[in-house]
Design a protein around this motif. Structure first.
Motif, short mmCIF file in Angstrom:
data_model
loop_
_atom_site.label_atom_id
_atom_site.label_comp_id
_atom_site.label_asym_id
_atom_site.label_seq_id
_atom_site.Cartn_x
_atom_site.Cartn_y
_atom_site.Cartn_z
N PRO A 180 -6.78 -30.09 19.73
CA PRO A 180 -8.02 -30.56 19.09
C PRO A 180 -9.26 -30.04 19.83
O PRO A 180 -9.26 -29.91 21.05
CB PRO A 180 -7.92 -32.09 19.18
CG PRO A 180 -6.47 -32.37 19.39
CD PRO A 180 -5.93 -31.20 20.16
N ARG A 181 -10.31 -29.76 19.07
CA ARG A 181 -11.56 -29.26 19.65
C ARG A 181 -12.68 -30.26 19.40
O ARG A 181 -12.76 -30.85 18.32
CB ARG A 181 -11.92 -27.90 19.03
CG ARG A 181 -10.99 -26.78 19.47
CD ARG A 181 -11.11 -25.57 18.55
NE ARG A 181 -10.43 -24.39 19.09
CZ ARG A 181 -9.14 -24.20 19.08
NH1 ARG A 181 -8.35 -25.13 18.57
NH2 ARG A 181 -8.59 -23.11 19.58
N ILE A 182 -13.56 -30.42 20.37
CA ILE A 182 -14.70 -31.32 20.21
C ILE A 182 -16.01 -30.54 20.16
O ILE A 182 -17.07 -31.11 19.95
CB ILE A 182 -14.76 -32.38 21.33
CG1 ILE A 182 -14.84 -31.70 22.71
CG2 ILE A 182 -13.58 -33.32 21.26
CD1 ILE A 182 -15.05 -32.70 23.85
N VAL A 183 -15.93 -29.22 20.38
CA VAL A 183 -17.11 -28.36 20.26
C VAL A 183 -16.72 -27.14 19.44
O VAL A 183 -15.54 -26.81 19.30
CB VAL A 183 -17.64 -27.91 21.64
CG1 VAL A 183 -18.15 -29.10 22.43
CG2 VAL A 183 -16.58 -27.17 22.43
N ASP A 185 -16.15 -24.62 16.23
CA ASP A 185 -15.56 -24.75 14.89
C ASP A 185 -14.28 -25.57 14.98
O ASP A 185 -13.24 -25.09 15.41
CB ASP A 185 -15.28 -23.35 14.33
CG ASP A 185 -14.83 -23.40 12.87
OD1 ASP A 185 -14.63 -24.52 12.35
OD2 ASP A 185 -14.69 -22.33 12.26
N THR A 186 -14.35 -26.83 14.56
CA THR A 186 -13.18 -27.72 14.65
C THR A 186 -12.06 -27.30 13.71
O THR A 186 -10.91 -27.69 13.90
CB THR A 186 -13.58 -29.17 14.34
OG1 THR A 186 -14.19 -29.23 13.04
CG2 THR A 186 -14.58 -29.68 15.37
N SER A 187 -12.37 -26.50 12.70
CA SER A 187 -11.33 -26.06 11.76
C SER A 187 -10.39 -25.04 12.38
O SER A 187 -9.35 -24.72 11.81
CB SER A 187 -11.98 -25.46 10.50
OG SER A 187 -12.67 -24.26 10.81
N ALA A 189 -8.62 -25.52 14.95
CA ALA A 189 -7.42 -26.24 15.40
C ALA A 189 -6.50 -26.44 14.20
O ALA A 189 -6.84 -27.16 13.25
CB ALA A 189 -7.80 -27.58 16.01
#
Length: 251
Positions: A180-183, A185-187, A189
Motif C-alpha cells: 500500500p502507498r500513502i503518497v 499514485d495510490t493506484s 499498488a
C-alpha cells in the motif's frame, strides 16, 4: 533430539515468539510468576536477576514493568501480550530468536518502537533472528536476507535490499507491487491476480505459482523449477527468469 535435550535447547539456545501471544501464556498465573516458572524449569539459580533483567526489557518495550509482572494475561492488551511474548523469548539469553508475525497486534507507533528494540537487542546480544511475516515493510526494516516462499516452497532468496529493490520472481514482484502507498499514485499498488492455492490439492508436478503467473510457459505445467543462482547471492526458482537444468534438458 530426545525430549529432555529439546527442553534444554528451547528457551535457552532457541526461542519462538508466537503470533497468537495469548496461546503461549497461562491464564491462571500472573506474568511474573510465569517468568519465574520459566527460570525454574531451565535451572536458573539467580531468579532475582532474572526478574531484574525482565523488568529492564519491559521498560525498554515502553511498559510499566511492575504492572505487567503483576497482571494476568486478560488484564493486558493484545499489543502488551505480544511484547510480553518477546520478553519471555529473550529472558534466558537465547541465541536464535524466531518471530512469527511479531507486530500483528501492535499499532503503528508501538510497532516502530518494538522493531527498534529488536534491532538493538539483535546487535547487543549477537542474536540470529528469523522473522516469519507477510509484511514486506517489516522485512525491509529488520532483516539482512530474505527468503520468499509460495505454497511452502522457496521461490527466491538473497540480500534483502537487493531482492526488494529489484525482485526477480513474478511472485516477489507481485508482493512488492501490492505494498500500500500513502503518497504518490495510490493506484500503482496492485493486488496479485487469482487466489492462494489449497495446500491439500497442489499438483505434484510443475511450478506451484503457475496459475497466477504472467510468465507461464508449457514447461511450468510439467517440471518444478530448480532454485538456481542468478547472481552471487541471489537464487530464483522460475523457468522464465532463471532457466534451470531441467529446462535445458527438456530442450
Amino acid at each position: 533430539m530426545r525430549a529432555g535435550e529439546l527442553r534444554r535447547v528451547r528457551g535457552t539456545d532457541l526461542s519462538f515468539v508466537f503470533q497468537a501471544s495469548q496461546s503461549s501464556l497461562n491464564p491462571l498465573r500472573p506474568i511474573g510468576k510465569q517468568l519465574l516458572d520459566l527460570g525454574r524449569s531451565h535451572g536458573v539459580k539467580d531468579r532475582r536477576q532474572l526478574l531484574r533483567d525482565a523488568r529492564e526489557l519491559i521498560e525498554r518495550m515502553g511498559l510499566d514493568s511492575y504492572r505487567v509482572l503483576a497482571s494476568y494475561q486478560h488484564e493486558l492488551s493484545g499489543g502488551m501480550r505480544q511484547r510480553v511474548g518477546i520478553i519471555f523469548a529473550l529472558a534466558l539469553g537465547s541465541r536464535v530468536l524466531i518471530l512469527d508475525e511479531p507486530t500483528t497486534a501492535l499499532d503503528m507507533i508501538s510497532q516502530s518502537a518494538v522493531l527498534k528494540i529488536l534491532r538493538e537487542l539483535h546487535e547487543e546480544r549477537g542474536l540470529t533472528t528469523v522473522l516469519v511475516t507477510h509484511d514486506i515493510g517489516i522485512v525491509g526494516e529488520l532483516t539482512d536476507r530474505i527468503v520468499v516462499m509460495y505454497a511452502g516452497r522457496v521461490v527466491e532468496d538473497g540480500v534483502t535490499a537487493e531482492v526488494l529493490s529489484a525482485p526477480s520472481h513474478p511472485y516477489t514482484q507481485g508482493l512488492v507491487r501490492a505494498i500500500p502507498r500513502i503518497v504518490g499514485d495510490t493506484s500503482l499498488a496492485l493486488p496479485l491476480p487469482g487466489s492462494p492455492p489449497d495446500l491439500t490439492t497442489i499438483p505434484p508436478l510443475g511450478c506451484v505459482f503457475r496459475e497466477r503467473c504472467p510468465l507461464r510457459m508449457e514447461i511450468c505445467d510439467e517440471t518444478h523449477p530448480a532454485l538456481d543462482y542468478v547472481g552471487d547471492e541471489r537464487r530464483v526458482a522460475c523457468h522464465a527468469v532463471a532457466p534451470s537444468r531441467s529446462l535445458a534438458s527438456a530442450r
